[in-house]
Design an enzyme around this catalytic site. Structure first.
Site, PDB file in Angstrom:
ATOM      1  N   CYS A   1      -4.755   8.973  -9.127  1.00 33.00           N
ATOM      2  CA  CYS A   1      -3.321   9.131  -8.850  1.00 33.00           C
ATOM      3  C   CYS A   1      -2.643   9.965  -9.942  1.00 33.00           C
ATOM      4  O   CYS A   1      -2.880  11.168 -10.016  1.00 33.00           O
ATOM      5  CB  CYS A   1      -2.662   7.764  -8.654  1.00 33.00           C
TER       6      CYS A   1
ATOM      7  N   GLU B   1      -9.304   1.873  -6.394  1.00 34.65           N
ATOM      8  CA  GLU B   1      -9.425   0.594  -7.111  1.00 34.65           C
ATOM      9  C   GLU B   1      -8.475  -0.475  -6.571  1.00 34.65           C
ATOM     10  O   GLU B   1      -8.664  -1.671  -6.826  1.00 34.65           O
ATOM     11  CB  GLU B   1      -9.174   0.798  -8.613  1.00 34.65           C
TER      12      GLU B   1
ATOM     13  N   HIS C   1      -5.814   5.529  -4.472  1.00 36.14           N
ATOM     14  CA  HIS C   1      -6.166   4.420  -5.369  1.00 36.14           C
ATOM     15  C   HIS C   1      -7.387   3.671  -4.827  1.00 36.14           C
ATOM     16  O   HIS C   1      -7.248   2.622  -4.191  1.00 36.14           O
ATOM     17  CB  HIS C   1      -4.990   3.439  -5.487  1.00 36.14           C
TER      18      HIS C   1
END
Length: 242
Positions: A99, A189, A187
């Site tokens: 990001c 994660e 993202h």
């Protein structure tokens, strides 16, 4: 033989929710990328905490996180981070940017970062992967779902960088530069609960309107990000297996 050593360059403050449930964003990244025998450290670069030149050499790779700050800004810590990333590039250190991390990596290479012409992208987005030999080696699908939360984008990359993925909303969803630098706008994660809490925080801070929050939450319902595939992609890049 000692295991590999990695560092997370933390560009945001942890929310109370993420801190309690996951041990902060550092814990979120280690959960996704960490493997047995490795050492993981964190540097709170947004607070001005950076690795020394001697420390840099000890690490096999670095991960740059998301942030509430603008990657096109000139805060002191952002300027220091740009200098660090240029140094890591010259040393051919493995660097994965997520990001804000993706955007600041692009900027450090000479790219242009601006507000996205299409506005906020929050929710779960379908990205198109290029037909690269790296992706073919991992037998990845042509499309992947990823959680997104951004209003800036890389508008232009330098010629030496290669666009690896794009979406209907964002032209540069992912890029690589050589064998050592990779950026991902989404993202991989994040879990859905992290995103939903982040949407509420953005709304409380008046950074988004209620209508945007409602649309974003609707985009999350009934869809799942391809977290395991993104994990495989990120781990294999960071550990030099691509």
């Amino acid at each position: 033989m000692e295991g590999k050593k990695f560092a997370v360059l933390l560009c945001a403050e942890d929310s109370e929710y993420v801190k309690k449930k996951y041990g902060g964003y550092f814990g979120v990244f280690v959960r996704m990328l960490g493997e047995e025998g490795e050492t993981w450290d964190v540097f709170h670069v947004a607070r001005g905490e950076f690795p020394t030149d001697d420390e840099i050499g000890e690490f096999d790779g670095f991960v740059i996180t998301g942030s509430c700050n603008d990657a096109h800004g000139n805060d002191l810590w952002i300027c220091k981070l740009l200098n660090l990333l240029k140094k890591l590039d010259s040393m051919k250190k493995k660097v994965l940017g997520i990001c804000f991390g993706h955007q600041i990596l692009g900027r450090s290479l000479g790219g242009i970062i601006e507000r996205a012409t299409t506005g906020w992208d929050i929710g779960i987005t379908t990205v198109n992967l290029s037909t690269s030999k790296e992706f073919n080696a991992l037998t990845l699908p042509a499309f992947l779902q990823v959680i997104e939360c951004h209003r800036d984008e890389i508008r232009e990359l330098p010629p030496k960088a290669e666009v690896m993925a794009w979406s209907n909303k964002t032209g540069i969803e992912m890029f690589r530069c050589g064998d050592h630098i990779m950026g991902i706008q989404g993202h991989p994660e994040y879990t859905k609960d992290i995103l939903l809490h982040l949407i509420d925080r953005l709304l409380q801070r008046n950074l988004i309107e209620e209508s945007i929050a409602d649309v974003a939450k609707a985009k999350v319902e009934g869809r799942e990000p391809d977290r395991e595939i993104w994990k495989k992609l990120c781990v294999n890049f960071l550990k030099g297996r691509l």
